[in-house]
Design a protein around this motif. Structure first.
Motif, PDB file in Angstrom:
ATOM      1  N   LEU A 111       5.791   8.099  -7.917  1.00  0.00           N
ATOM      2  CA  LEU A 111       6.438   7.080  -7.085  1.00  0.00           C
ATOM      3  C   LEU A 111       6.291   5.680  -7.673  1.00  0.00           C
ATOM      4  N   GLY A 112       5.545   5.563  -8.778  1.00  0.00           N
ATOM      5  CA  GLY A 112       5.397   4.279  -9.444  1.00  0.00           C
ATOM      6  C   GLY A 112       4.255   3.438  -8.943  1.00  0.00           C
ATOM      7  N   HIS A 113       3.300   4.045  -8.260  1.00  0.00           N
ATOM      8  CA  HIS A 113       2.155   3.313  -7.722  1.00  0.00           C
ATOM      9  C   HIS A 113       0.879   3.686  -8.466  1.00  0.00           C
ATOM     10  N   GLU A 114      -0.025   2.724  -8.568  1.00  0.00           N
ATOM     11  CA  GLU A 114      -1.351   2.974  -9.124  1.00  0.00           C
ATOM     12  C   GLU A 114      -2.362   3.321  -8.035  1.00  0.00           C
ATOM     13  N   ALA A 115      -2.062   2.928  -6.798  1.00  0.00           N
ATOM     14  CA  ALA A 115      -2.988   3.161  -5.697  1.00  0.00           C
ATOM     15  C   ALA A 115      -2.225   3.199  -4.391  1.00  0.00           C
ATOM     16  N   VAL A 116      -2.881   3.705  -3.346  1.00  0.00           N
ATOM     17  CA  VAL A 116      -2.296   3.713  -2.007  1.00  0.00           C
ATOM     18  C   VAL A 116      -3.204   2.926  -1.075  1.00  0.00           C
ATOM     19  N   ALA A 117      -2.577   2.219  -0.136  1.00  0.00           N
ATOM     20  CA  ALA A 117      -3.361   1.483   0.854  1.00  0.00           C
ATOM     21  C   ALA A 117      -4.110   2.434   1.768  1.00  0.00           C
ATOM     22  N   GLY A 118      -3.520   3.591   2.037  1.00  0.00           N
ATOM     23  CA  GLY A 118      -4.173   4.570   2.900  1.00  0.00           C
ATOM     24  C   GLY A 118      -3.559   5.943   2.731  1.00  0.00           C
ATOM     25  N   VAL A 119      -4.407   6.961   2.787  1.00  0.00           N
ATOM     26  CA  VAL A 119      -3.947   8.347   2.838  1.00  0.00           C
ATOM     27  C   VAL A 119      -4.336   8.881   4.203  1.00  0.00           C
ATOM     28  N   VAL A 120      -3.372   9.493   4.880  1.00  0.00           N
ATOM     29  CA  VAL A 120      -3.550   9.957   6.248  1.00  0.00           C
ATOM     30  C   VAL A 120      -3.301  11.457   6.260  1.00  0.00           C
ATOM     31  N   GLY A 121      -4.251  12.227   6.783  1.00  0.00           N
ATOM     32  CA  GLY A 121      -4.090  13.672   6.815  1.00  0.00           C
ATOM     33  C   GLY A 121      -4.319  14.227   8.199  1.00  0.00           C
ATOM     34  N   HIS A 122      -3.438  15.136   8.609  1.00  0.00           N
ATOM     35  CA  HIS A 122      -3.553  15.782   9.916  1.00  0.00           C
ATOM     36  C   HIS A 122      -3.796  17.271   9.730  1.00  0.00           C
ATOM     37  N   ASP A 123      -4.673  17.854  10.584  1.00  0.00           N
ATOM     38  CA  ASP A 123      -4.950  19.288  10.548  1.00  0.00           C
ATOM     39  C   ASP A 123      -5.431  19.641   9.143  1.00  0.00           C
ATOM     40  N   PHE A 124      -4.828  20.610   8.465  1.00  0.00           N
ATOM     41  CA  PHE A 124      -5.292  20.976   7.128  1.00  0.00           C
ATOM     42  C   PHE A 124      -4.998  19.878   6.107  1.00  0.00           C
ATOM     43  N   GLY A 125      -4.135  18.930   6.463  1.00  0.00           N
ATOM     44  CA  GLY A 125      -3.963  17.763   5.606  1.00  0.00           C
ATOM     45  C   GLY A 125      -5.156  16.832   5.651  1.00  0.00           C
ATOM     46  N   SER A 126      -5.992  16.940   6.698  1.00  0.00           N
ATOM     47  CA  SER A 126      -7.157  16.078   6.829  1.00  0.00           C
ATOM     48  C   SER A 126      -8.175  16.314   5.718  1.00  0.00           C
ATOM     49  N   PRO A 127      -8.609  17.562   5.449  1.00  0.00           N
ATOM     50  CA  PRO A 127      -9.534  17.729   4.329  1.00  0.00           C
ATOM     51  C   PRO A 127      -8.925  17.372   2.984  1.00  0.00           C
ATOM     52  N   VAL A 128      -7.604  17.549   2.811  1.00  0.00           N
ATOM     53  CA  VAL A 128      -6.986  17.131   1.553  1.00  0.00           C
ATOM     54  C   VAL A 128      -7.087  15.616   1.406  1.00  0.00           C
ATOM     55  N   ALA A 129      -6.759  14.891   2.477  1.00  0.00           N
ATOM     56  CA  ALA A 129      -6.890  13.438   2.441  1.00  0.00           C
ATOM     57  C   ALA A 129      -8.335  13.025   2.174  1.00  0.00           C
ATOM     58  N   ALA A 130      -9.282  13.731   2.792  1.00  0.00           N
ATOM     59  CA  ALA A 130     -10.694  13.423   2.588  1.00  0.00           C
ATOM     60  C   ALA A 130     -11.105  13.626   1.135  1.00  0.00           C
ATOM     61  N   TRP A 131     -10.687  14.748   0.551  1.00  0.00           N
ATOM     62  CA  TRP A 131     -11.014  15.004  -0.850  1.00  0.00           C
ATOM     63  C   TRP A 131     -10.358  13.961  -1.759  1.00  0.00           C
ATOM     64  N   CYS A 132      -9.141  13.529  -1.423  1.00  0.00           N
ATOM     65  CA  CYS A 132      -8.499  12.468  -2.199  1.00  0.00           C
ATOM     66  C   CYS A 132      -9.379  11.222  -2.237  1.00  0.00           C
ATOM     67  N   ALA A 133      -9.858  10.801  -1.058  1.00  0.00           N
ATOM     68  CA  ALA A 133     -10.669   9.590  -0.966  1.00  0.00           C
ATOM     69  C   ALA A 133     -12.032   9.767  -1.611  1.00  0.00           C
ATOM     70  N   LEU A 134     -12.590  10.967  -1.542  1.00  0.00           N
ATOM     71  CA  LEU A 134     -13.906  11.225  -2.098  1.00  0.00           C
ATOM     72  C   LEU A 134     -13.869  11.266  -3.623  1.00  0.00           C
ATOM     73  N   VAL A 135     -12.828  11.908  -4.180  1.00  0.00           N
ATOM     74  CA  VAL A 135     -12.760  12.119  -5.624  1.00  0.00           C
ATOM     75  C   VAL A 135     -12.191  10.900  -6.348  1.00  0.00           C
ATOM     76  N   ARG A 136     -11.183  10.225  -5.749  1.00  0.00           N
ATOM     77  CA  ARG A 136     -10.530   9.090  -6.407  1.00  0.00           C
ATOM     78  C   ARG A 136     -10.451   7.892  -5.466  1.00  0.00           C
ATOM     79  N   PRO A 137     -11.598   7.287  -5.145  1.00  0.00           N
ATOM     80  CA  PRO A 137     -11.567   6.123  -4.261  1.00  0.00           C
ATOM     81  C   PRO A 137     -10.855   4.928  -4.876  1.00  0.00           C
ATOM     82  N   ASP A 138     -10.700   4.920  -6.205  1.00  0.00           N
ATOM     83  CA  ASP A 138      -9.972   3.833  -6.850  1.00  0.00           C
ATOM     84  C   ASP A 138      -8.481   3.903  -6.564  1.00  0.00           C
TER      85      ASP A 138
END
Length: 378
Positions: A111-138
């Motif tokens: 999408l042409g971005h280096e970072a996101v202001a926020g990742v939001v995950g619902h239900d099984f998307g929640s642990p995916v969002a959590a792993w995103c933030a845990l592994v690549r907080p940058d």
């Protein structure tokens, strides 16, 4: 086979468009997008099961109006995203958590971005969002978890205190009267997809009953904390979590099909919107999403995740769920562990009145208010 077209604009709220992003970790990813213009910070919205990018339709316009570029993909295994296999006997590795993070990271870059202001995950998307933030907080600079608490990476067995040998929870559930089973292990069986597609009323009927049964519209959803991970405690939850041993999920939810009057009164999921879900799942089946459950219940990729044992989410985080959502309580102590151990900068835990499991659809206005308040603070 010809490529799928974008969703018909007539099924989308004004300001949301459907398109494809090619070459994302081997996928042709279908996304919904809102918010035009250069320089907008990106919000990435990750759905759960059995949902789609479409489940964010009610919050995307308001988030875009607040100045964000808002993107919601059909995740691997779902909807109009292609490049994945639903073969039960195929390779599960593409559905493991770290590869789902790779999907999200690849989409951000595409999408042409280096970072996101926020990742939001619902239900099984929640642990995916959590792993995103845990592994690549940058890259993923804040995270909102919805309906499914995240308890952190699995611990390393080395040096951990020995756990006393306990009774097998599945054997204990099977000995209850009536015999019971846990829904996640049912979802991991070979026949789960076929029985959900072939239940009373077909896919449309199954989804109507399932969504109703897990919403605030069903009066039996009055969650409370469970004392522990025991058969007796787990059996206090509704049957869509702790099922009868002799029934599939379609058979479980069928007795709770709402009446014609209740369906007509359901403003958060009218028939025309349910038809979008039904049409997609009639085409794809449910196995793509069920592969995610098999990764969890079979545990074959846990050693890979243990590399991150002891690591916390260090970016700002928030948890949002429906006050009538049993998902908050289904793992005893999970909310406390999320606050005390998994997240170091948790801004709050919010339980939204008038919402069950489908919180961003049942109460979109309150979810937008909470998300924007969190994002402005961070």
């Amino acid at each position: 086979m010809s490529e799928l077209a974008p969703l018909d604009p007539s099924v989308l709220p004004p300001g949301i468009r459907s398109r494809f992003v090619d070459g994302v970790n081997g996928l042709r990813m279908h996304v919904l997008e809102a918010g035009e213009g250069e320089g907008r910070p990106l919000l990435l919205l990750l759905h759960g099961f059995p949902e789609l990018a479409y489940s964010w339709r009610k919050v995307m316009p308001a988030l875009a109006e607040a100045g964000f570029r808002v993107v919601a993909p059909d995740q691997r295994g779902y909807g109009r995203t292609t490049g994945w296999s639903a073969d039960y006997d195929g390779d599960l590795a593409p559905f493991r958590p770290l590869n789902l993070v790779r999907d999200a990271l690849g989409l951000v870059r595409a999408l042409g971005h280096e970072a996101v202001a926020g990742v939001v995950g619902h239900d099984f998307g929640s642990p995916v969002a959590a792993w995103c933030a845990l592994v690549r907080p940058d890259v993923f600079r804040s995270v909102a978890l919805m309906s499914a608490p995240f308890t952190g990476p699995p611990d390393l067995p080395e040096g951990a205190p020995a756990r006393p040998a306990g009774e097998d929870i599945h054997a204990a559930l099977a000995r209850l009267d009536p015999p019971r089973k846990h829904y996640q292990w049912h979802y991991s069986t070979r026949g789960a997809d076929a029985e959900m597609r072939g239940g009373p009323g077909g896919v449309h009927g199954f989804l109507r009953a399932y969504y109703h049964h897990k919403s605030a519209d069903w009066p039996g959803n009055k969650p409370f904390p469970l004392a522990g991970w025991t058969a007796g405690e787990l059996a206090k939850m509704p049957t869509y979590y702790i099922m009868r041993l002799d029934q599939g999920m379609a058979e479980t939810v069928a007795p709770h099909m709402p009446s014609e009057a209740e369906i007509a009164a359901c403003r958060w999921l009218p028939e025309r919107e349910l038809a979008v879900y039904a049409g997609e799942y009639e085409r794809t089946g449910f196995q793509g999403g069920l592969q995610w459950y098999r990764v969890r219940t079979e545990g074959r990729f846990e050693a890979e995740a243990q590399v991150f044992a002891g690591r916390r989410i260090e970016v700002p985080s928030v948890f949002i769920a429906g006050a009538s959502d049993w998902g908050v309580c289904q793992v005893p102590g999970a909310v406390e562990r999320m606050q005390d151990r998994a997240c170091s900068r948790m801004a709050g835990v919010h339980l939204v009145e008038g919402a069950g499991h489908w919180v961003q659809q049942e109460q979109p206005g309150e979810v937008v208010r909470l998300l924007l308040g969190f994002l402005r603070e961070t």
